[in-house]
Motif scaffolding. Structure first.
Motif, PDB file in Angstrom:
ATOM      1  N   VAL A   1      -5.247  17.758  17.836  1.00  0.00           N
ATOM      2  CA  VAL A   1      -4.730  18.467  19.186  1.00  0.00           C
ATOM      3  C   VAL A   1      -3.294  19.310  18.926  1.00  0.00           C
ATOM      4  CG1 VAL A   1      -4.469  18.064  21.734  1.00  0.00           C
ATOM      5  CG2 VAL A   1      -6.299  16.916  20.400  1.00  0.00           C
ATOM      6  N   SER A   2      -2.393  18.333  18.597  1.00  0.00           N
ATOM      7  CA  SER A   2      -0.980  18.762  18.379  1.00  0.00           C
ATOM      8  C   SER A   2      -0.129  17.916  17.644  1.00  0.00           C
ATOM      9  CB  SER A   2      -0.352  19.114  19.747  1.00  0.00           C
ATOM     10  OG  SER A   2       0.074  17.866  20.380  1.00  0.00           O
ATOM     11  N   ARG A   3       0.821  18.757  17.191  1.00  0.00           N
ATOM     12  CA  ARG A   3       1.887  17.959  16.305  1.00  0.00           C
ATOM     13  C   ARG A   3       3.134  18.330  16.909  1.00  0.00           C
ATOM     14  NH1 ARG A   3       2.906  19.350   9.733  1.00  0.00           N
ATOM     15  NH2 ARG A   3       4.460  17.970   9.440  1.00  0.00           N
ATOM     16  N   ASN A   4       4.062  17.303  17.252  1.00  0.00           N
ATOM     17  CA  ASN A   4       5.513  17.658  17.732  1.00  0.00           C
ATOM     18  C   ASN A   4       6.361  18.414  16.784  1.00  0.00           C
ATOM     19  OD1 ASN A   4       4.642  16.263  20.218  1.00  0.00           O
ATOM     20  ND2 ASN A   4       5.504  14.461  19.680  1.00  0.00           N
ATOM     21  N   SER A   5       7.355  18.919  17.419  1.00  0.00           N
ATOM     22  CA  SER A   5       8.313  19.678  16.545  1.00  0.00           C
ATOM     23  C   SER A   5       9.276  18.866  16.169  1.00  0.00           C
ATOM     24  CB  SER A   5       8.929  20.833  17.401  1.00  0.00           C
ATOM     25  OG  SER A   5       9.680  20.378  18.367  1.00  0.00           O
TER      26      SER A   5
ATOM     27  N   GLU B   1       9.314  16.422  24.034  1.00  0.00           N
ATOM     28  CA  GLU B   1       8.280  16.252  23.344  1.00  0.00           C
ATOM     29  C   GLU B   1       8.696  15.140  22.184  1.00  0.00           C
ATOM     30  OE1 GLU B   1       7.147  19.574  20.179  1.00  0.00           O
ATOM     31  OE2 GLU B   1       6.080  19.359  21.678  1.00  0.00           O
ATOM     32  N   ASN B   2       9.824  14.918  21.743  1.00  0.00           N
ATOM     33  CA  ASN B   2      10.412  14.234  20.805  1.00  0.00           C
ATOM     34  C   ASN B   2      10.338  12.572  21.065  1.00  0.00           C
ATOM     35  OD1 ASN B   2      11.159  16.230  19.450  1.00  0.00           O
ATOM     36  ND2 ASN B   2      13.287  15.824  19.447  1.00  0.00           N
ATOM     37  N   MET B   3       9.753  12.204  22.526  1.00  0.00           N
ATOM     38  CA  MET B   3       9.840  10.979  23.021  1.00  0.00           C
ATOM     39  C   MET B   3       8.349  10.435  22.970  1.00  0.00           C
ATOM     40  SD  MET B   3      12.239  10.998  26.291  1.00  0.00           S
ATOM     41  CE  MET B   3      11.192  11.857  27.360  1.00  0.00           C
ATOM     42  N   GLU B   4       7.431  11.571  22.283  1.00  0.00           N
ATOM     43  CA  GLU B   4       5.766  11.388  22.108  1.00  0.00           C
ATOM     44  C   GLU B   4       5.736  11.124  20.665  1.00  0.00           C
ATOM     45  OE1 GLU B   4       4.159  14.859  24.059  1.00  0.00           O
ATOM     46  OE2 GLU B   4       4.865  14.389  26.243  1.00  0.00           O
ATOM     47  N   PRO B   5       4.580  10.511  20.406  1.00  0.00           N
ATOM     48  CA  PRO B   5       3.936  10.399  18.990  1.00  0.00           C
ATOM     49  C   PRO B   5       4.121  11.456  18.308  1.00  0.00           C
ATOM     50  CG  PRO B   5       2.652   8.877  20.500  1.00  0.00           C
ATOM     51  CD  PRO B   5       3.656   9.832  21.235  1.00  0.00           C
ATOM     52  N   ASP B   6       4.078  11.690  16.944  1.00  0.00           N
ATOM     53  CA  ASP B   6       4.108  12.748  16.297  1.00  0.00           C
ATOM     54  C   ASP B   6       2.773  13.623  16.312  1.00  0.00           C
ATOM     55  OD1 ASP B   6       6.941  12.370  15.078  1.00  0.00           O
ATOM     56  OD2 ASP B   6       5.970  10.786  13.834  1.00  0.00           O
TER      57      ASP B   6
END
Length: 188
Positions: A70-74, A85-90
């Motif tokens: 679905v997505s990948r954090n930056s 979004e750094n506070m969310e899983p990778d």
């Protein structure tokens, strides 16, 4: 005695002012730049290792039947500015429309039979994410080998982690060899 301390204080202040205002020599600028460059290189190498392990996990899990990335954090952070979004899983996936997330951690080895996971505030952030989104969060620990092909892989439910450091014996039962084992955990 008070006069002695006053003289020492004034002398210290003068010395501080001298070092603060003196012109930087070319040699001192070179040393300063080398130190700054080494810190940036270290950060860049660690970021690349993290990216390589995330890529490994994407390929491992994302190629399973019925699984979609679905997505990948930056993981953006520079000069005090971070993406929220750094506070969310990778990594965020769906397995047959069931959402789940993976926080990725590659480590060269266990140290004193432990591995560092995250700081307490980060663990709280991941737990909040899991509760708010009502989806399972897992932590993938790649240990040894290379980030793009770890020697051992452990995929641990976040609910089983409460501390910054995790003992090797606590996660042994979560060692996996195939993506199918990961998907089985997701669907339990």
């Amino acid at each position: 005695m008070a006069i002695l301390f006053l003289i020492i204080g004034i002398g210290s202040l003068g010395l501080s002012a001298y070092f603060f205002t003196r012109k930087k020599t070319p040699e001192s600028l070179v040393v300063e730049n080398i130190v700054k460059s080494n810190e940036e290189d270290f950060d860049a190498v660690n970021k690349q290792k993290g990216n390589d392990f995330e890529d490994y996990m994407i390929q491992l899990v994302g190629n399973e039947k019925g699984v979609k990335l679905v997505s990948r954090n930056s993981d953006y952070h520079k000069n005090g500015v971070s993406a929220s979004e750094n506070m969310e899983p990778d990594l965020k996936f769906k397995s047959n429309d069931v959402p789940f997330s993976i926080e990725c951690k590659w480590r060269k080895s266990f140290f004193n039979e432990e591995v560092f996971f995250a700081k307490n505030y980060q663990i709280r952030n991941y737990n909040k994410y899991q509760i708010d989104r009502k989806q399972k969060v897992f932590v993938a620990f790649g240990i040894g080998g290379k980030p793009n092909f770890p020697e051992k892989l452990f995929v641990v439910p976040l609910s089983k982690i409460a501390e910054e450091y995790i003992d090797e014996n606590e996660i042994k039962e979560y060692q996996v060899k195939t993506a199918d084992e990961i998907i089985t955990m997701v669907n339990q």
